[in-house]
Design a protein around this motif. Structure first.
Motif, PDB file in Angstrom:
ATOM      1  N   MET A  38     -41.524  -2.205  -3.121  1.00  0.00           N
ATOM      2  CA  MET A  38     -41.716  -1.097  -4.060  1.00  0.00           C
ATOM      3  C   MET A  38     -42.792  -1.395  -5.075  1.00  0.00           C
ATOM      4  N   ILE A  39     -42.925  -2.676  -5.453  1.00  0.00           N
ATOM      5  CA  ILE A  39     -43.862  -2.997  -6.539  1.00  0.00           C
ATOM      6  C   ILE A  39     -45.148  -3.610  -6.000  1.00  0.00           C
ATOM      7  N   LEU A  40     -45.381  -3.380  -4.710  1.00  0.00           N
ATOM      8  CA  LEU A  40     -46.526  -4.003  -4.053  1.00  0.00           C
ATOM      9  C   LEU A  40     -47.848  -3.649  -4.720  1.00  0.00           C
ATOM     10  N   GLU A  41     -47.968  -2.426  -5.219  1.00  0.00           N
ATOM     11  CA  GLU A  41     -49.260  -1.960  -5.719  1.00  0.00           C
ATOM     12  C   GLU A  41     -49.470  -2.260  -7.195  1.00  0.00           C
ATOM     13  N   TYR A  42     -48.511  -2.916  -7.814  1.00  0.00           N
ATOM     14  CA  TYR A  42     -48.663  -3.184  -9.252  1.00  0.00           C
ATOM     15  C   TYR A  42     -49.556  -4.381  -9.490  1.00  0.00           C
ATOM     16  N   SER A  43     -50.172  -4.395 -10.656  1.00  0.00           N
ATOM     17  CA  SER A  43     -51.027  -5.527 -10.997  1.00  0.00           C
ATOM     18  C   SER A  43     -51.091  -5.661 -12.511  1.00  0.00           C
ATOM     19  N   GLY A  44     -51.633  -6.767 -12.977  1.00  0.00           N
ATOM     20  CA  GLY A  44     -51.877  -6.970 -14.398  1.00  0.00           C
ATOM     21  C   GLY A  44     -50.623  -6.852 -15.225  1.00  0.00           C
ATOM     22  N   ARG A  45     -50.737  -6.220 -16.378  1.00  0.00           N
ATOM     23  CA  ARG A  45     -49.607  -6.182 -17.317  1.00  0.00           C
ATOM     24  C   ARG A  45     -48.446  -5.382 -16.749  1.00  0.00           C
ATOM     25  N   HIS A  46     -48.747  -4.390 -15.906  1.00  0.00           N
ATOM     26  CA  HIS A  46     -47.648  -3.630 -15.302  1.00  0.00           C
ATOM     27  C   HIS A  46     -46.775  -4.548 -14.460  1.00  0.00           C
ATOM     28  N   LEU A  47     -47.419  -5.348 -13.640  1.00  0.00           N
ATOM     29  CA  LEU A  47     -46.665  -6.267 -12.788  1.00  0.00           C
ATOM     30  C   LEU A  47     -45.924  -7.284 -13.649  1.00  0.00           C
ATOM     31  N   ALA A  48     -46.579  -7.742 -14.721  1.00  0.00           N
ATOM     32  CA  ALA A  48     -45.929  -8.714 -15.603  1.00  0.00           C
ATOM     33  C   ALA A  48     -44.641  -8.138 -16.173  1.00  0.00           C
ATOM     34  N   LEU A  49     -44.717  -6.892 -16.636  1.00  0.00           N
ATOM     35  CA  LEU A  49     -43.520  -6.270 -17.215  1.00  0.00           C
ATOM     36  C   LEU A  49     -42.419  -6.177 -16.171  1.00  0.00           C
ATOM     37  N   ILE A  50     -42.769  -5.767 -14.954  1.00  0.00           N
ATOM     38  CA  ILE A  50     -41.745  -5.606 -13.919  1.00  0.00           C
ATOM     39  C   ILE A  50     -41.144  -6.951 -13.544  1.00  0.00           C
ATOM     40  N   GLU A  51     -42.006  -7.961 -13.421  1.00  0.00           N
ATOM     41  CA  GLU A  51     -41.497  -9.284 -13.060  1.00  0.00           C
ATOM     42  C   GLU A  51     -40.562  -9.815 -14.142  1.00  0.00           C
ATOM     43  N   TRP A  52     -41.012  -9.639 -15.373  1.00  0.00           N
ATOM     44  CA  TRP A  52     -40.213 -10.112 -16.496  1.00  0.00           C
ATOM     45  C   TRP A  52     -38.862  -9.393 -16.504  1.00  0.00           C
ATOM     46  N   ALA A  53     -38.935  -8.082 -16.275  1.00  0.00           N
ATOM     47  CA  ALA A  53     -37.696  -7.306 -16.278  1.00  0.00           C
ATOM     48  C   ALA A  53     -36.770  -7.758 -15.160  1.00  0.00           C
ATOM     49  N   SER A  54     -37.323  -8.110 -14.000  1.00  0.00           N
ATOM     50  CA  SER A  54     -36.411  -8.509 -12.923  1.00  0.00           C
ATOM     51  C   SER A  54     -35.828  -9.892 -13.207  1.00  0.00           C
TER      52      SER A  54
END
Lengths: 692, 221, 314
Positions: C214-230
């Motif tokens: 689902m988060i394959l297309e994320y990058s940069g700060r967006h991906l950081a936020l999602i990773e941190w949240a998980s």
């Protein structure tokens, strides 16, 4: 509260019941208006929206007024049959439903100003307008009726008007079939309700006179248990047919989608609620005393409807059909609340019953709002693309940002996600489930919480279904061949949807106020209220039983979201780099086309596989090998047909039997006059034998 | 150890016995099934000892030891040898529609609770609430025999049923008279031997332990 | 409600934000050890996050606002839940905002938007991830709620702070219902945080990719936020489990010493839970997607048996 209004008050002009009656009278003028304006369609649309909007406002006022100031008004109209006048009564329960119907009808009337103009561009709307007015008037009348006669007349007005509305685009065979099915099931239900009233009226007047036909007489009557059971089962059957309770739901996904979308919104949002009103009125107000297993029937059917409704919805790829199946689900959730209230009442646990009843009524209001909103959104999509099939859609969020955002609000609300309204009522229902240890019977105590698991399953599946509905319709790329020119909905439509969306949010973040406002209804029906405990920790925290038992604050959740969001956004954007727009990465796959996206069918495939045993699934593939080797087909066709098992289990046998039966009856018709004379002769003889 | 704590341990063990019953219902590996059966016997025997302590019935200690030696050591050993001899210890049985079976199992628990509720109300024994669990164990054993096709699974289902009965006797009336218990134990042992012999015969006749094969025995086939 | 409890609230959220990556680092380290590999530093997750935050965002052409909004929302739910679950103390001013059922709802909101974001770009992977995620969620959520209901019925409350206090005041230790609910909770936690039975947090392999898809297309700060949240999601589930089943150590009153003790207890428990998590994860084989029903069915069975034994045995 009862009978405190002296007859003098009837003369008082400015009473809620008169306001409500005025609104009905105005609506009944609409067909006349339609006849006058039939040459000027755009003026007709404007006049219709204004009139319906105004009368809906009047009934909102009447409803809010009645519920807030706890008054009961009566009115006796000397029309109807000789010696059998129409009785009208507006008590808080009626007031609440009047408010629900009025509120959604108001939003829809604003929406219709834009939507019907679109229809009027290519076909006359005179018929639509007249029946639209009658339909809304019918719903108002049903909740105001205080005798069996007026109730049934209103019920029929509502049913007939909605039948013609479903038939609006009658050139399509599928619409005529849907309308016919709707008519048949509605009338089977109406007969059951009529019989139920017959039983109750007969017992109320001791089978001596017709005076038992008023609800007042029925309220005062003492019903023997067996007759009360007969009356309850009959009326519940009738109302369940109208509400679309499984297994009487088959008409609903046929009829709701084919009506014009503003009408679908009303049918799904509020017409089904009149059946809920009927159930509450008859069980809690008229019969009053009942054994626990009545409640168990309602609860079990509610659970079955909720789970089956959402599973069927997941299998759909027609946006409006999907929404229609969700109405089955939500009616189920409302019935769960009512069923729990009935079980608690039968064991004299009236405070707990009050909680469960409020959960059910709250969900009634919530469902009206978000289902109305969703149908309006689906209407906007249909209006813009001319398409109901989700498999063809996609990416509409870019062309229709308003509709997308508002539809998303509806999706969040119906999926029971905080802080929107659907969550509050489901949460209250869960709390009611968790009170089961207070029940005296050990078996019921143990069985009731298991129902909560089914409700949880329903909620989670609903979320899955709306990820599908929103994701496939609005996100991704357009899936169809050739891209139509898509335009955003006009301002009227947006305003109608916006108001419903805002109401969804408000109902979600101020639940304590709503619960306190509703509290008079269980107060009158059950003699118990929950407002003191519900607001024990202040208006911001909803604490249905006690603060240490459970608490929820939608407002704090919302504010928490906003604060953290703002903080995170601000911190990350102090020195944010530029956002670069590039083609899709997709793990480096190239040549992805829009047809390769997940669509509605593929999205629900895992769930279809897991719950497949509940459906009648026909699935087959056809390869057309045009290339050299059969292992490399040029094209592959995939067919999927998911059918309701109830068709085969329940309806096919019934239709077959009735065809067989009518063929048998048909044999009586010989075409010779002598045969008919023999029939008459035999009838007379038999009658004479009996009369002797 | 106070009575209160003992009663708690008792109901806790009852819960575990129920859990093993469900685990046996779901387990597909013949090997794992025997392990589960062993565990169930062990919990049963501990439970019997505790009930004996609580109710001050010393003959329960004997039945506890009997259970331990028979159901935890001897029978599992026999079964173990058997499946190794027959080279079926790695067989995996297909369990049809396991979630459906599971829901029936849950329904059976509720049903046995419903059945035993009147008994529980009358009884004064401290272990009375476990009666429902015991009955449920019996029924789940039977359910296991119905849903499975493998002969070894069938016998384990049968033995699990017997476990349930024994458990019911302990919790409802603080155990059966010792004579009866000894008799039952002997019966079970002999039954196990007979089953074992039959397994050999079935296996040599049909080259399989699938009981569906036995449908071929009926006349006119 | 004194100002000090507000301070504790802030400390608690800071703990969540700060320790979640450390916990993940610990889990990854243990996993490497059990598999006989040498591990990266325990601080590696911090460095990953820092790197992602520094990077520019690369966004697909047709990404809509839903795609950009989701990372913030997912992050918000995690932080908000951190203010509600008693990690250090039960006396939190925001604790009455939500009970356990609302918490499940909050996580469901985050999941709803993540799944939408997966569908937003219009790739096959994203849709696959969303479809699978929602399927798993629809089976996991009833089991989760059943487990929670058992706890609530046993403690006569759905508010977590109250559950903690009831467990503190109760003298009974052996409750079969809670044991069953606990096992169910473990299975659900493993599923919901995407560790087993299908998902694999460490790979980009089609077969084991759900959350990642689902988060394959994320990058940069967006991906950081999602990773941190998980990361925070795993941390929060562990904390929720601790509060509902083994709260000993969480401060009841707010003075600095007890909170300090609570902190030490928490770190100890996290260490143990991490080890347990890895033991289960290494010991269990991954499953085919459609075997998932059995896994979650087992969780549901446990939770139901817990509820039944509450009524039958207690």
């Amino acid at each position: 509260m009862e009978n405190t209004i002296s007859p003098l008050c009837k003369i008082e002009v400015f009473a809620p019941i008169n306001v409500a009656s005025l609104s009905i009278a105005l609506l009944l003028l609409l067909p006349a208006l339609a006849a006058i304006f039939r040459r000027r369609q755009s003026a007709l649309v404007a006049a219709c929206s204004a009139l319906i909007g105004f009368s809906s406002l009047l009934s909102i006022i009447a409803g809010v007024w009645t519920v807030s100031s706890h008054i009961t008004g009566r009115l006796v109209l000397p029309i109807g049959l000789p010696d059998l006048p129409f009785h009208l009564r507006l008590d808080p329960l009626s007031g609440f439903f009047l408010f629900v119907v009025g509120l959604l009808s108001f939003f829809v009337s604003v929406y219709s100003a834009g939507y019907m103009r679109g229809i009027a561009a290519h076909r006359p709307v005179t018929r639509l307008v007249s029946f639209y007015g009658l339909f809304v008037a019918g719903m108002f009348m049903v909740v105001l009726a205080d005798d069996a006669l007026f109730f049934l007349v209103s019920w029929e007005v509502m049913a007939a008007a909605s039948y013609f509305l479903v038939m609006f685009e009658d050139e399509k065979a599928v619409n005529r079939r849907a309308a016919f099915l709707y008519m048949v099931i509605a009338h089977v239900g109406a007969i059951a309700i009529l019989l139920s009233f017959g039983v109750m009226a007969g017992i109320a007047s001791g089978f001596e006179s017709f005076n038992g036909y008023t609800f007042d007489a029925m309220r005062q009557a003492k019903f023997p248990l067996e007759w009360a059971t007969v009356a309850f089962l009959l009326s519940f059957f009738g109302f369940a047919a109208k509400a679309g309770v499984v297994p009487l739901h088959v008409w609903l996904p046929e009829a709701h989608p084919v009506a014009p979308s503003n009408i679908s919104a009303l049918m799904s949002g509020v017409m089904l609620k009149t059946a809920i009103y009927g159930i509450v009125r008859i069980t809690f107000d008229i019969l009053k005393v009942f054994p626990w297993w009545w409640g168990a029937i309602v609860l079990v059917l509610g659970l079955v409807s909720a789970v089956m409704g959402v599973l069927y919805a997941l299998m759909q790829h027609d946006l409006k059909r999907l929404l229609a199946y969700h109405s089955v689900e939500n009616i189920g959730i409302i019935l769960i609340g009512i069923g729990l209230a009935m079980i608690f009442t039968s064991f004299n646990l009236s405070v707990l019953a009050a909680l469960a009843l409020i959960a059910g009524l709250y969900h009634t209001l919530n469902h009206a709002m978000f289902k109305g909103l969703l149908f309006m959104g689906a209407g906007a999509v249909l209006h813009a693309t001319g398409e109901r099939n989700m498999e063809e859609m996609g990416g509409l969020i870019h062309q229709m940002p308003w509709t997308a955002a508002l539809f998303l609000v509806g999706c969040i609300s119906i999926s029971a996600l905080p802080p929107f309204n659907g969550f509050v009522s489901e949460w209250l229902t869960f709390q009611a489930f968790l009170l089961s240890p207070s029940l005296p019977s050990s078996l019921i105590r143990l069985l009731v919480p298991l129902g909560a698991a089914l409700l949880a399953l329903t909620g989670a599946l609903a979320a899955a279904c709306f990820v599908k509905a929103f994701g496939v319709t609005f996100l991704g790329h357009w899936r169809g061949h050739g891209r139509p020119h898509v335009h955003e909905a006009d301002w009227f439509m947006r305003a109608g949807m916006l108001m419903a969306a805002v109401t969804c949010l408000l109902l979600g973040i101020f639940p304590t106020m709503v619960v306190e406002w509703l509290d008079i209804i269980p107060g009158q029906l059950l003699g118990a209220t929950i407002s003191t405990s519900a607001g024990a920790a202040g208006w911001m925290w909803l604490t249905p039983i006690a603060p240490e038992r459970a608490s929820y604050s939608g407002l704090v959740v919302l504010f928490g979201f906003i604060m953290i969001f703002a903080a995170a956004y601000f911190i990350l954007h102090i020195k944010a780099g530029k956002i670069q727009r590039v083609p899709v990465w997709d793990c480096g796959f190239e040549k992805m086309t829009a047809r390769m996206q997940y669509n509605a069918t593929s999205f629900s495939m895992p769930i279809r596989r897991i719950f497949g045993f509940l459906f009648n699934i026909g699935e087959h593939k056809r390869l057309s090998p045009q290339s050299a080797h059969p292992a490399f087909p040029a094209k592959m066709h995939y067919y999927l047909r998911v059918r309701d098992r109830f068709w085969n289990w329940l309806y096919m046998p019934v239709t077959k039997t009735s065809f067989w039966f009518s063929r048998g009856i048909g044999n009586l018709q010989r075409g010779r006059i002598q045969t008919y004379l023999i029939y008459s002769f035999i009838t007379i003889i038999i009658l004479l034998v009996f009369v002797r | 150890m106070s009575l209160q704590v003992a009663a708690q341990i008792n109901s806790f063990l009852a819960a575990i016995v129920l859990l093993t019953a469900f685990a046996m219902l779901m387990q597909r590996r013949v090997y794992g099934l025997i392990h589960l059966f062993t565990w169930q016997g062990l919990f049963l025997s501990i439970n019997t000892a505790i009930v004996g302590y609580v109710a001050n019935r010393h003959h329960l200690y004997i039945s506890s030891i009997l259970t331990l030696s028979l159901k935890v050591i001897l029978l599992p050993y026999i079964l173990h040898m058997l499946i190794i001899k027959l080279k079926i210890h790695k067989e995996v049985e297909t369990v049809v529609n396991s979630s459906f079976t599971m829901f029936i199992g849950i329904a059976l628990v509720i049903f046995s609770y419903y059945l035993t509720a009147p008994v529980t109300e009358l009884s004064t024994s401290i272990t009375r609430s476990t009666l429902a669990v015991a009955l449920a164990t019996v029924m789940i054993g039977l359910l296991m025999m119905i849903t499975r096709r493998h002969a070894v699974t069938q016998i384990i289902g049968f033995l699990a049923m017997e476990n349930g009965l024994f458990f019911a006797a302990t919790s409802a009336t603080y155990g059966m008279p010792l004579v009866v218990e000894l008799g039952v134990a002997l019966d079970v042992l002999i039954a196990a031997f007979i089953f074992g012999i039959f397994f050999f015969h079935i296996h040599t006749t049909f080259d399989s332990l699938d009981v569906d094969q036995m449908a071929r025995l009926k006349e006119g086939d | 409600m004194n100002p000090f409890s507000f301070f504790i609230e802030i400390v608690q959220v800071a703990t969540l934000l700060g320790l979640a990556p450390l916990f993940i680092g610990w889990v990854r380290m243990l996993k490497c050890w059990t598999q006989g590999r040498s591990s990266a530093s325990i601080l590696q997750p911090y460095m990953d996050l820092a790197k992602l935050f520094r990077k520019n965002v690369v966004l697909a052409e047709n990404a809509s606002w839903v795609f950009r909004f989701t990372p913030y929302l997912v992050f918000c739910t995690a932080v908000l839940a951190g203010g509600i679950i008693p990690i250090l103390s039960v006396d939190l001013p925001f604790a009455p905002t939500a009970d356990v059922i609302v918490l499940v709802g909050l996580f469901a909101t985050a999941r709803f938007f993540t799944a939408l974001a997966g569908m937003d770009i219009g790739t096959a992977f994203g849709g696959m991830g969303s479809s699978r995620e929602m399927t798993i969620a629809s089976l996991a959520e009833p089991a989760m709620l059943m487990s929670i209901f058992t706890v609530s019925l046993a403690n006569k409350s759905t508010s977590i702070a109250q559950i903690v206090q009831v467990i503190y005041s109760g003298q009974s230790v052996l409750r079969p219902s809670l044991a069953f609910a606990f096992f169910a909770f473990i299975l659900i936690t493993l599923t919901e945080t995407g560790r087993i039975p299908v998902d694999n947090p460490a790979t980009h392999l089609e077969l084991t990719m759900i959350h990642e898809a689902m988060i394959l297309e994320y990058s940069g700060r967006h991906l950081a936020l999602i990773e941190w949240a998980s990361m925070m999601k795993l941390f929060l589930f562990v904390m929720l489990g601790i509060a509902c089943f083994a709260p000993w150590g969480i401060a009841e009153s707010v003075d600095i010493v007890t909170v300090l003790y609570a902190f030490i207890f928490m770190v100890l428990k996290l260490g143990i839970v991490g080890a347990g998590l890895i033991l289960i994860e290494t010991g269990l084989a991954k499953m085919r997607l459609f075997r998932l029903t059995e896994f979650l069915g087992a969780a549901f069975l446990m939770a139901t048996l817990g509820m039944l034994s509450f009524f039958i045995l207690e």
